[in-house]
Design a protein around this motif. Structure first.
Motif, PDB file in Angstrom:
ATOM      1  N   PHE A   1      18.768  12.485 -22.522  1.00  0.00           N
ATOM      2  CA  PHE A   1      18.553  13.771 -23.167  1.00  0.00           C
ATOM      3  C   PHE A   1      19.065  13.793 -24.603  1.00  0.00           C
ATOM      4  N   LEU A   2      19.450  12.623 -25.131  1.00  0.00           N
ATOM      5  CA  LEU A   2      19.936  12.550 -26.503  1.00  0.00           C
ATOM      6  C   LEU A   2      18.766  12.466 -27.472  1.00  0.00           C
ATOM      7  N   GLN A   3      19.009  12.871 -28.698  1.00  0.00           N
ATOM      8  CA  GLN A   3      18.008  12.749 -29.746  1.00  0.00           C
ATOM      9  C   GLN A   3      17.977  11.297 -30.230  1.00  0.00           C
ATOM     10  N   THR A   4      16.800  10.752 -30.354  1.00  0.00           N
ATOM     11  CA  THR A   4      16.649   9.369 -30.797  1.00  0.00           C
ATOM     12  C   THR A   4      15.341   9.246 -31.555  1.00  0.00           C
ATOM     13  N   LEU A   5      15.269   8.205 -32.364  1.00  0.00           N
ATOM     14  CA  LEU A   5      14.076   8.022 -33.192  1.00  0.00           C
ATOM     15  C   LEU A   5      12.845   7.742 -32.344  1.00  0.00           C
ATOM     16  N   PHE A   6      13.047   7.006 -31.262  1.00  0.00           N
ATOM     17  CA  PHE A   6      11.938   6.707 -30.351  1.00  0.00           C
ATOM     18  C   PHE A   6      12.309   7.198 -28.948  1.00  0.00           C
ATOM     19  N   PRO A   7      12.068   8.482 -28.641  1.00  0.00           N
ATOM     20  CA  PRO A   7      12.470   9.024 -27.336  1.00  0.00           C
ATOM     21  C   PRO A   7      11.589   8.462 -26.220  1.00  0.00           C
ATOM     22  N   PRO A   8      12.107   8.471 -24.980  1.00  0.00           N
ATOM     23  CA  PRO A   8      11.314   7.976 -23.848  1.00  0.00           C
ATOM     24  C   PRO A   8      10.168   8.930 -23.517  1.00  0.00           C
ATOM     25  N   THR A   9       9.137   8.390 -22.903  1.00  0.00           N
ATOM     26  CA  THR A   9       7.990   9.225 -22.506  1.00  0.00           C
ATOM     27  C   THR A   9       8.357  10.159 -21.356  1.00  0.00           C
ATOM     28  N   GLN A  10       9.296   9.757 -20.510  1.00  0.00           N
ATOM     29  CA  GLN A  10       9.810  10.621 -19.447  1.00  0.00           C
ATOM     30  C   GLN A  10      11.267  10.930 -19.757  1.00  0.00           C
ATOM     31  N   ARG A  11      11.734  12.114 -19.371  1.00  0.00           N
ATOM     32  CA  ARG A  11      13.092  12.519 -19.715  1.00  0.00           C
ATOM     33  C   ARG A  11      14.048  12.472 -18.524  1.00  0.00           C
ATOM     34  N   SER A  12      13.550  12.650 -17.294  1.00  0.00           N
ATOM     35  CA  SER A  12      14.450  12.770 -16.145  1.00  0.00           C
ATOM     36  C   SER A  12      13.819  12.140 -14.912  1.00  0.00           C
ATOM     37  N   PHE A  13      14.634  12.080 -13.859  1.00  0.00           N
ATOM     38  CA  PHE A  13      14.234  11.453 -12.603  1.00  0.00           C
ATOM     39  C   PHE A  13      14.860  12.247 -11.461  1.00  0.00           C
ATOM     40  N   GLN A  14      14.095  12.491 -10.415  1.00  0.00           N
ATOM     41  CA  GLN A  14      14.608  13.132  -9.213  1.00  0.00           C
ATOM     42  C   GLN A  14      14.466  12.154  -8.055  1.00  0.00           C
ATOM     43  N   GLY A  15      15.613  11.689  -7.559  1.00  0.00           N
ATOM     44  CA  GLY A  15      15.583  10.718  -6.489  1.00  0.00           C
ATOM     45  C   GLY A  15      16.922  10.022  -6.361  1.00  0.00           C
ATOM     46  N   CYS A  16      16.882   8.846  -5.749  1.00  0.00           N
ATOM     47  CA  CYS A  16      18.114   8.088  -5.502  1.00  0.00           C
ATOM     48  C   CYS A  16      17.966   6.674  -6.048  1.00  0.00           C
ATOM     49  N   MET A  17      19.113   6.085  -6.416  1.00  0.00           N
ATOM     50  CA  MET A  17      19.181   4.678  -6.793  1.00  0.00           C
ATOM     51  C   MET A  17      20.382   4.046  -6.115  1.00  0.00           C
ATOM     52  N   GLN A  18      20.291   2.732  -5.904  1.00  0.00           N
ATOM     53  CA  GLN A  18      21.412   1.970  -5.365  1.00  0.00           C
ATOM     54  C   GLN A  18      21.220   0.503  -5.740  1.00  0.00           C
ATOM     55  N   ALA A  19      22.227  -0.312  -5.409  1.00  0.00           N
ATOM     56  CA  ALA A  19      22.185  -1.754  -5.701  1.00  0.00           C
ATOM     57  C   ALA A  19      21.835  -2.003  -7.166  1.00  0.00           C
ATOM     58  N   ILE A  20      22.556  -1.334  -8.053  1.00  0.00           N
ATOM     59  CA  ILE A  20      22.253  -1.407  -9.482  1.00  0.00           C
ATOM     60  C   ILE A  20      22.898  -2.651 -10.088  1.00  0.00           C
ATOM     61  N   LEU A  21      22.083  -3.459 -10.769  1.00  0.00           N
ATOM     62  CA  LEU A  21      22.539  -4.652 -11.489  1.00  0.00           C
ATOM     63  C   LEU A  21      22.272  -4.456 -12.982  1.00  0.00           C
ATOM     64  N   VAL A  22      23.283  -4.685 -13.783  1.00  0.00           N
ATOM     65  CA  VAL A  22      23.135  -4.601 -15.232  1.00  0.00           C
ATOM     66  C   VAL A  22      23.594  -5.926 -15.828  1.00  0.00           C
ATOM     67  N   ASP A  23      22.667  -6.587 -16.486  1.00  0.00           N
ATOM     68  CA  ASP A  23      22.959  -7.905 -17.062  1.00  0.00           C
ATOM     69  C   ASP A  23      23.544  -8.833 -16.003  1.00  0.00           C
ATOM     70  N   ASP A  24      22.875  -8.835 -14.840  1.00  0.00           N
ATOM     71  CA  ASP A  24      23.206  -9.712 -13.710  1.00  0.00           C
ATOM     72  C   ASP A  24      24.541  -9.391 -13.052  1.00  0.00           C
ATOM     73  N   GLN A  25      25.149  -8.246 -13.405  1.00  0.00           N
ATOM     74  CA  GLN A  25      26.422  -7.867 -12.803  1.00  0.00           C
ATOM     75  C   GLN A  25      26.253  -6.561 -12.020  1.00  0.00           C
ATOM     76  N   PRO A  26      26.783  -6.491 -10.757  1.00  0.00           N
ATOM     77  CA  PRO A  26      26.704  -5.241 -10.001  1.00  0.00           C
ATOM     78  C   PRO A  26      27.482  -4.149 -10.714  1.00  0.00           C
ATOM     79  N   ALA A  27      26.886  -2.960 -10.798  1.00  0.00           N
ATOM     80  CA  ALA A  27      27.559  -1.830 -11.432  1.00  0.00           C
ATOM     81  C   ALA A  27      28.717  -1.374 -10.553  1.00  0.00           C
ATOM     82  N   ASP A  28      29.871  -1.165 -11.175  1.00  0.00           N
ATOM     83  CA  ASP A  28      31.069  -0.716 -10.458  1.00  0.00           C
ATOM     84  C   ASP A  28      31.042   0.812 -10.406  1.00  0.00           C
ATOM     85  N   LEU A  29      30.351   1.347  -9.394  1.00  0.00           N
ATOM     86  CA  LEU A  29      30.193   2.790  -9.301  1.00  0.00           C
ATOM     87  C   LEU A  29      31.464   3.483  -8.839  1.00  0.00           C
TER      88      LEU A  29
END
Length: 1225
Positions: free
Chosen positions: A487-515
């Motif tokens: 929801f931040l202002q940026t020069l190239f904003p995303p085409t979609q702004r939000s998501f309704q649902g669930c996520m899990q097993a998140i990997l960022v740069d090959d590392q599991p996210a420490d939730l």
């Protein structure tokens, strides 16, 4: 109904001894059992949050009053929880006004409490001292409870004291590792099982897996398994036809069952009837095939398929997860396994405790985001995660790269990846797309790798889904990733702004996210997300779209597609068809084929019937496919021929017709040659028929139940008097036994079994007619309420999630309650609030709702008016007379079930409230109510009215509302259960007097009726031309004539009555088109002529003439103008002597010469005459009709009624003559 089908009205009936499960569970706990998100200060610690306690600062308050706070209670072990109560902090301005309840077995992977298909928000407190208790509609089992404040005191902050009520819970648990299977061996090798009761609970994070399976060598089987996180039950009891194929039955229930929470399953089977219950939602069904027994060999396996013999296996996965309380026909499987009484050898390590998974889901709404750190300034980008959603569009991940952006979105159910990199020298853009239908609520995994000149996207780990790009690309990571929203202002904003649902097993740069670190606030950031919880709801399960309507959903709501179902409305609840042929008739419809729906919103689907609208009756006709005179040969008593009679409707649909009509009939005929019908030496007939309920019947058409005879046996006129059927005489000549079957409880005929056509020369031909019924007992079922205190009462209305009510009423009173049914706080009411307002009000727990329709004209006009009301989980609708309609959308959150307990009152309110008393009290209804249908069931008002003071069965006055349907002068005649149109004095026929029964007249064409006896002649021609209306000479002093006509030509003769003297009467159009009536009765030199009107009536428009004469007095009415009186001169005779002939359209020249009449009419013109000539006093009627019609022919109709001074009659006759050789009328 099978035992074990649990009703919703008793929310805790599933718990054994539920009425005792109400012990305080929180107050005995130590302070350490209470934890919280934060504490305002030491005196506000969570350990002080016990109901009615004043320790510390008098309760718990968090450091900050926001939506991220929670209070948690550890009950020490899993407990049954039945209720919760809250208070504010003692003697303060701090309390919680609204909250949610989460529960868990482990303190991880929380599940929100659901009620009425939503994540439930409980109402809390309005002060610090009073406690508010809520009994849980659905009891839960959990160790950990977490309360999430949603709203709190405006005067202070969040404050809370709590008590939890319930009782202890214990069960044996078995952990299934996906390899092991428990085998329950039967005591005998083969089991022939007529009744099954299987109950268990399971939890898993897997979407596939066999929970139980059993099979037999004859092809029988039962399998319960997870498929795509839904529960699939397959049963096959076998079938006579095509082996086991037609015996296969498959039923699916539930959704999102891979949420790693407990789900309860109960399967109850008795013969072919099955109750299939998941988490209290029960489906009732019957298995296919003909057999009742489940034939299983050796064993029933739990947790997967047996190792060998898997004809329905198909490589299915074994169950991986936990089960508890497994019971099969009274045996506790988990206890037997613990005591090593069952084969568990396939387990590597059998565990009787549940091994928990370590997933950490994140729940997003439309204003959420999760910010996670990654590696910055790196030339390889690698992200992966699982997601589930119902929405077709949404932002999954967004990252500002060092010199560009990365966006991963769901667009129309597909995953879209956009990488846009802009450098000083070049612009790089990569677009990838994969997958379809990914908004199905299932978990789907995404893996994206991007580096220099390479990008790869994989969905669900499937190689076939992988898409690659080798376009030029340069990547430098930015180090920050936003998931679920940006929801931040940026020069190239995303085409979609939000998501309704669930996520899990998140990997960022090959590392599991420490939730966990995110939850503690030490890593990343988040807004409006729920951590360690996936609160996705399947709004299409259970499916509120009725009658096969398709359910579509987004995250917040669902909608129903009713196309092709025959139903309409927000939940496909209301039938688009009328319930009967009678209803179609009173919409002004004529005989035709129609779709009907006898039970309206009930379970029966619409079907086609033929409606025959006769003058007095409306026949509903259901055809069958048995050809007339179907030949039967080669049958014997040992090997009978069975003729199946199939209809255009099912047995249930036809039963709905027969039970709602007064009379039904079906013709049946047996033509025979040396083929006996009923006569047999031992009394068992050679031939019989099978009716409704598969019962054999040994009587034939024209006879009745219990009388083994044919029609000729009843009438005693059989060919051979020694027998009771013509065919039983066994003659070599063709004979026939036929007649009507009229016991509607036995109809329709479904089979005829023939048993005597195997001898040489023996043959039979069978004809079974259509099922014909008439007399709609539902449509006209009415009651008259004669006093304000009179009423009828019926059983409680069951309309929990969907309710429809329709009826007709007529009254002269200005107001009155039509009906009302009450619950504790719920109610439903329909009433006439004023002469122009009908009201529909109800309360399902969210507060009263009222819909009003306003009529432009008064409703207390003693005319019939139709009211229909519907209330479902989506909307409420009120409609009046198919003209006025108002609707109200149901709230997206809140109660949805209408829970009533009082009797249903019809004609008065169920009770008088204080508010009603202050307003003078609600008075009962005065007038008539008929055709009252509630959820497709017609209430028998007439039957109840017969035994109720102040209420009379039936209602008169139908013609005031329906008389308009009687056209062309037809008269509406009242009947007890309706009305009919009397067409006898019109030129029309049919149920509404709209069927033209006239003739066409061209130039030179006439119809002549003989009104007097002719001299006897032996010639055939003379006899044919001498059809007499009266057997002797008649002198008339009175006539009544009614004429309707249209023509474009003049002069023209309409009607002429001649005599054997010079007397005559004539109706004619003169040269100028004006109407003239002439009487020549003697005594005058010239005929007495009446110029009725100087207007030109030969204008092609229809005109009506009504004329009567009594002696000298003549009255004439033209069209709608006032009646005008005329008087014959005193010198004129008053008797039309020796009437001879009535002419229509033309007069023979010799008749004119005899009477010297109408010398100014030199020719006749083409006319169209729909004629119905009736001599009412003589009981005579006849008609004539031309065989052609053209655009330039004219319309003419006439009805003549003759009254005499003496009464004589005989059959009518008429002759057709023409002076033109081209045509005869």
């Amino acid at each position: 109904m099978l035992a074990g089908a649990v009703g919703w009205s008793c929310g805790l009936e599933l718990w054994a001894g539920a009425d005792k499960c109400d012990e305080p569970l929180a107050s005995p706990l130590s302070h350490t059992a209470f934890t919280s998100s934060s504490v305002f200060s030491n005196g506000y610690a969570p350990g002080y949050a016990k109901l009615n306690r004043r320790g510390g600062a008098g309760g718990w308050s968090p450091l900050d009053s926001d939506h991220y706070q929670w209070l948690q209670v550890d009950l020490g072990s899993r407990k049954q929880v039945s209720a919760i109560a809250t208070q504010g902090r003692y003697s303060s301005s701090d309390w919680t006004t609204r909250y949610r309840l989460l529960y868990s077995d482990t303190g991880r992977n929380w599940k929100p409490y659901h009620q009425d298909g939503n994540i439930w928000a409980f109402s809390g407190n309005s002060n610090s001292e009073s406690s508010v208790r809520h009994d849980l509609q659905q009891g839960i089992v959990a160790r950990f409870l977490r309360i999430i404040p949603l709203d709190w005191s405006e005067e202070g902050r969040i404050g809370l004291r709590v008590e939890v009520y319930g009782c202890s819970y214990w069960s044996d648990v078995i952990n299934f590792d996906g390899q092991g299977v428990i085998s329950y061996r039967f005591k005998v090798k083969k089991m022939k099982i007529i009744k099954d009761v299987i109950a268990l609970k399971f939890k898993t994070s897997e979407s596939e897996g066999v929970i139980l399976h059993g099979e037999g060598q004859q092809g029988d089987y039962i399998t319960l398994e997870l498929r795509k996180a839904k529960l699939l039950l397959q049963i096959n009891l076998g079938s006579n036809q095509y082996g086991s194929i037609l015996g296969h039955t498959s039923v699916t229930t539930g959704s999102l069952l891979d949420d790693n929470h407990w789900h309860a399953v109960v399967i109850e089977r008795y013969r072919r009837n099955v109750n299939f219950t998941l988490d209290r939602h029960t489906q009732h069904f019957r298995t296919n095939g003909e057999f009742d027994h489940l034939d299983l060999d050796y064993e029933l396996s739990f947790g997967g398929m047996p190792y060998s013999g898997k004809p329905v296996g198909g490589g299915r996965k074994n169950f991986k997860g936990c089960m508890e309380s497994i019971n099969y026909n009274g045996d506790n499987i988990t206890d037997l396994a613990r005591r090593k009484k069952l084969d568990t050898s396939s387990f590597r390590n059998l565990s009787f405790s549940c091994v928990e998974t370590h997933t950490f889901p994140v729940f997003f709404n439309a204003s959420s985001f999760l910010q996670l750190p990654g590696r910055a300034n790196h030339n390889v980008l690698s992200v992966g995660f699982q997601f589930r959603t119902w929405n077709p569009d949404g932002l999954l991940l967004f990252s500002n790269l060092d010199d560009g952006i990365l966006e991963i979105s769901v667009v129309e159910g597909k995953v879209m990846v956009h990488i846009n990199v802009t450098t000083a020298t070049k612009n790089y853009r990569v677009d990838l797309s994969s997958g379809s239908g990914l908004n199905d609520g299932q978990w789907h995994s995404i893996r994206l790798v991007a580096k220099e000149n390479f990008a790869m996207l994989t969905i669900n780990g499937e190689e076939a889904s992988t898409v690659r790009s080798t376009s030029p690309l340069s990547i430098t990571t930015g180090g920050t990733y936003h998931l679920g929203g940006y929801f931040l202002q940026t020069l190239f904003p995303p085409t979609q702004r939000s998501f309704q649902g669930c996520m899990q097993a998140i990997l960022v740069d090959d590392q599991p996210a420490d939730l966990h670190a995110v939850e503690r606030g030490t890593v990343g950031a988040f807004e409006n997300v729920s951590l360690d919880m996936c609160a996705i709801i399947d709004r299409c399960m259970p499916n509120h779209c009725e009658h096969g309507g398709g359910c579509r959903q987004t995250w917040d709501s669902f909608s129903c597609t009713c196309d092709g179902t025959g139903y309409t409305g927000a939940t496909c609840h209301t039938s688009i068809y009328e319930p009967s042929c009678e209803a179609y008739k009173h919409l002004g419809r004529s005989s035709d084929t129609y779709w009907i729906d006898p039970d309206g919103s009930g379970p029966l689907s619409p079907f086609k019937v033929n409606c025959n609208m006769t003058d007095e009756n409306v026949w509903t006709i259901v055809m069958n496919n048995l050809p007339p005179r179907t030949s039967v040969v080669g049958s014997s008593r040992e090997k009978r021929t069975v003729l199946q009679v199939n209809y255009s409707a099912t047995i249930d649909q036809m039963t709905a017709i027969t039970t709602s009509t007064e009379y039904c009939e079906q013709s049946i005929a047996y033509s025979c040659r040396m083929s006996r019908l009923l006569n047999t030496p031992d009394g068992t007939p050679y031939t019989w028929w099978v009716g409704r309920g598969s019962e054999k019947h040994f009587y034939w058409g024209g006879s009745g139940p219990g009388i083994q005879k044919c029609a000729c046996g009843i009438d005693r006129n059989c060919t051979d008097p020694k027998y009771d059927c013509n065919c039983d005489a066994d003659h070599k000549q063709w004979r026939e036994d036929s007649g009507l079957l009229v016991d509607k409880d036995h109809l329709p005929v479904s089979q005829v079994v023939v048993g005597d056509t195997n001898r040489p020369g023996s043959e039979a031909k069978l004809t079974v007619g259509s099922l014909r019924c008439q007399g709609d007992t539902d449509y006209w079922n009415a009651a008259s309420f004669t006093t304000p205190s009179s009423y009828l009462h019926f059983a409680t209305f069951q309309g929990e999630t969907s309710a429809d009510i329709s009826f007709y009423f007529k009254t002269s009173a200005p107001y009155g309650v039509f009906l009302e049914n009450l619950g504790n706080t719920d109610f439903i009411r329909l009433e006439l609030k004023s002469p122009t307002v009908v009201s529909f009000s109800f309360d399902v727990g969210n507060g009263p709702v009222e819909l009003n329709v306003h009529s432009a004209t008064p409703l207390n006009d003693d005319q019939w008016h139709r009211v229909s009301a519907e209330r479902n989980v989506k909307e409420a609708v009120l409609q009046l007379d198919q003209t006025y309609r108002v609707s109200r959308t149901a709230p997206t959150q809140g109660h949805t079930r209408l829970e009533l307990f009082s009797q249903l009152y019809v004609g008065k309110p169920a009770s008088i409230t204080c508010q009603d008393s202050a307003a003078g009290g609600q008075r009962g209804f005065l007038g008539c109510i008929r055709g009252l249908r509630m959820n497709g069931i017609t209430l028998d008002l007439e039957d109840r009215a017969k035994v109720t003071p102040g209420v009379k069965p039936g209602c008169q006055g139908h013609c005031t509302s329906y008389g308009m349907y009687c056209r062309n002068g037809g008269k509406c005649v009242e009947k007890y259960n309706g009305y009919l149109c009397d067409c006898s004095k019109t030129a029309y026929d049919g149920p509404f007097c709209t069927k033209d029964i006239g003739g066409f007249f061209e130039v030179g064409t006439l119809v002549r009726y003989s009104l007097a006896p002719e001299p006897f002649s032996s010639s055939r021609e003379a006899r044919l031309q001498s059809h007499q209306l009266w057997p002797q000479e008649v002198n008339l002093t009175r006539e009544e004539v009614s004429v309707s006509f249209s023509t474009s030509s003049s002069p023209a003769l309409l009607l002429y009555v001649s005599s054997k003297t010079h007397d005559y009467m004539a109706l004619l159009l003169r040269h100028n088109g004006s109407l003239q009536v002439r009487y020549s009765l003697g005594g005058l030199r010239e005929p007495f002529a009446i110029d009725v009107d100087q207007r030109n009536l030969a204008n092609g428009q229809p005109h009506n003439i009504n004329m009567s004469r009594v002696n000298r007095s003549i009255t004439i009415q033209l069209d709608h103008y006032p009646t005008v009186s005329y008087t014959l001169p005193d010198a004129s005779d008053t008797q039309l002597n020796l009437v001879k002939t009535l002419f229509l359209g033309k007069v023979h020249a010799y008749e004119l010469e005899r009477s010297n009449a109408m010398v100014d009419i030199t020719r006749t013109h083409t006319v169209y005459l729909p004629i119905n000539i009736c001599c009412r006093g003589l009981g005579v009627g006849t008609s004539a009709e031309s065989s052609e019609r053209s655009a330039d022919q004219y319309h003419f109709e006439t009805i003549t009624s003759w009254q005499q001074t003496h009464s004589q009659s005989r059959d009518p006759g008429h002759d057709n003559y023409t002076d033109s050789p081209s045509k005869q009328a």
